[in-house]
Every structure is written in C-alpha cells, then in structure tokens.
Scaffold this active site. Structure first.
Site, PDB file in Angstrom:
ATOM      1  N   HIS A 205       4.049   7.240   6.138  1.00 58.79           N
ATOM      2  CA  HIS A 205       3.010   6.228   5.504  1.00 58.79           C
ATOM      3  C   HIS A 205       1.767   6.767   5.901  1.00 58.79           C
ATOM      4  O   HIS A 205       1.648   7.124   6.794  1.00 58.79           O
ATOM      5  CB  HIS A 205       3.564   4.559   5.797  1.00 58.79           C
ATOM      6  CG  HIS A 205       4.453   4.161   4.832  1.00 58.79           C
ATOM      7  ND1 HIS A 205       5.838   4.128   5.464  1.00 58.79           N
ATOM      8  CD2 HIS A 205       4.611   3.329   3.944  1.00 58.79           C
ATOM      9  CE1 HIS A 205       6.592   3.796   4.586  1.00 58.79           C
ATOM     10  NE2 HIS A 205       6.037   3.020   3.825  1.00 58.79           N
TER      11      HIS A 205
ATOM     12  N   SER B  76       4.449  -1.055   0.564  1.00 55.33           N
ATOM     13  CA  SER B  76       4.240  -0.746   1.779  1.00 55.33           C
ATOM     14  C   SER B  76       2.793   0.054   1.617  1.00 55.33           C
ATOM     15  O   SER B  76       1.914  -0.141   2.439  1.00 55.33           O
ATOM     16  CB  SER B  76       5.257  -0.216   2.729  1.00 55.33           C
ATOM     17  OG  SER B  76       5.629   1.000   1.952  1.00 55.33           O
TER      18      SER B  76
END
Length: 255
Positions: free
Chosen positions: A237, A34
């Site tokens: 993230h 990711s």
C-alpha cells in the site's frame, strides 16, 4: 505595460482567492477501499483503518471543505460500497472520490500466492484476476457508479486508479522480476477496466500510475510499502510519500 502588469497580477490574485472560497463551499465525500482509507500510512484507526495521512484527509485538510465524510474502509469491495458507504453518502455532495475494484479482483490472495509460490503459479493467479476483471467486474463497477450518481446526482465524481506496485528494473527484491511483471500487468488490466467504466458513467478518471513512476516497491525511492510484518496490512500500500506525492496531486488535479 504597467496596465498589463496590473491586470495579470489582479487576475492571479483573483484565482488564488477564489480557490479556497470554492473549496469552503464543497461537501466532499471519500468512498472506497484501503487505498482511500489510508492503509500504509501512519495513524490508522478503527476497523476501517482510516488515516489522516490518506489522500482524502490531506485534501480536506488543505482545502477546508464545508463538510468532509470519510467513508472509505479497508478491505471494501463494490458490495461494501453499495451496502454501507453509499447509503451514508450525502445526497448533496459536491465532490466524491473513490478507489474500488482491487479487492473484488482478488488483490490480497494474489499477492500471497506470488510471495509463496512459483513464478508460474503467480502468473496463473494473476490471470484468474484478469478473467474476473474482464467478465465480472464491469457489471459490479457499473452498479456501484450508478448508485453513486443516483444518491448524489450533482456531485463531481473522481475515480482514481491503482499504481503499478513494483519497480521491475532492480535486481534485488522480495519477488522475482517475473512475478513483479505479472502483478504490474494485472494492475494495468484492472486500471484500464476502471477507466473504461468510470468514463462510461460520466465520471472523471484520474490515473496515478504516472505519479508513481520510479517509486514502486524495490525502487531507490519507494512510495509504496513492500512486505510489512508489523502491521501486516501496510504491505503493498502507499506510504506517506505515496499519498501526498502520488494520490493527492491526482485528486487535486481532477477535483
């Protein structure tokens, strides 16, 4: 003096003109999880949650390589890279980038434990991850890197690290200072192992931790998302700033 000026100007012009020409001849492939697919940034699409705001897509947009294969996929482990990404990798690739290892080491369940349990439970979960990184991950990274080299023997392979997620100086945050320090230390151990195995494979290791200094979760100018309810996968993230100001320079400097 004029001749020196002309020489310097001509040399600089040659460098400027040579860079796009070189990039235009490059076949670039982005592998990984990711952190390479662009989770945390806007515009995520498909099951792999790929975004045009990822560092890989931004590098391709800026450099216009001859071809760009965007194979990175959210949630990927070394098994996923070996099983589905490397088989699709162009054998004639000139440049390959990758982030991998975080999901193998239990990134998501560790974060959940640290969000919901005590400081000591968080530290214990991080220590489980460290044990995995020390004992199991090296072999998995070695197998993954060897498979990349076998499939694309002429490629320059850039292995990027993970950032230290949290700012530990701020008082107010969604996790205690003790938890933030535990998670950051786990990331440090993971990055050190990735660096060791990448260099053993003859790959280029590019550490993003310096770029992210002062920009962790709970800092005054975060380049990573904190706990995000919608969409939940964005939690911890990089945001758009993290990809363009953190990861993109790390790839550009190593490519």
């Amino acid at each position: 003096m004029r001749s020196v000026t002309v020489l310097v100007t001509t040399s600089l012009l040659s460098l400027v003109l040579a860079t796009p020409a070189r990039a235009a001849s490059i076949d670039y492939v982005a592998l990984g999880d990711s952190y390479s697919s662009g989770v945390g940034a806007p515009g995520q699409t498909g099951l792999c949650l790929r975004s045009d705001y990822s560092y890989a897509a931004r590098w391709a947009a800026r450099n216009s390589p001859a071809t760009f294969q965007f194979l990175a996929c959210s949630g990927a482990t070394t098994d996923d890279v070996l099983g589905s990404q490397i088989p699709a990798l162009k054998s004639g690739a000139d440049l390959v980038s990758i982030t991998i290892g975080g999901n193998d080491a239990g990134f998501a369940p560790t974060v959940v434990t640290c969000l919901t349990a005590s400081d000591s439970a968080c530290a214990a979960k991080v220590n489980q991850g460290k044990a995995y990184v020390a004992n199991t991950l090296p072999g998995r990274l070695d197998a993954t890197y060897a498979a990349i080299r076998a499939k694309a023997p002429g490629a320059r392979v850039v292995v990027l690290s993970y950032p230290l997620i949290f700012d530990t100086a701020s008082v107010l945050c969604e996790m205690s200072v003790a938890k933030r320090k535990s998670i950051n230390d786990g990331a440090r151990v993971l990055d050190e192992m990735i660096e060791q195995r990448a260099e053993a494979a003859g790959f280029v290791y590019s550490d993003v931790r310096d770029e992210f200094i002062g920009h962790g979760v709970c800092s005054t100018a975060p380049w990573l998302n904190g706990l995000t309810i919608v969409p939940p996968q964005n939690s911890y993230h990089p945001n758009s700033s993290g990809y363009v100001n953190g990861y993109l320079p790390a790839l550009s400097g190593a490519a």
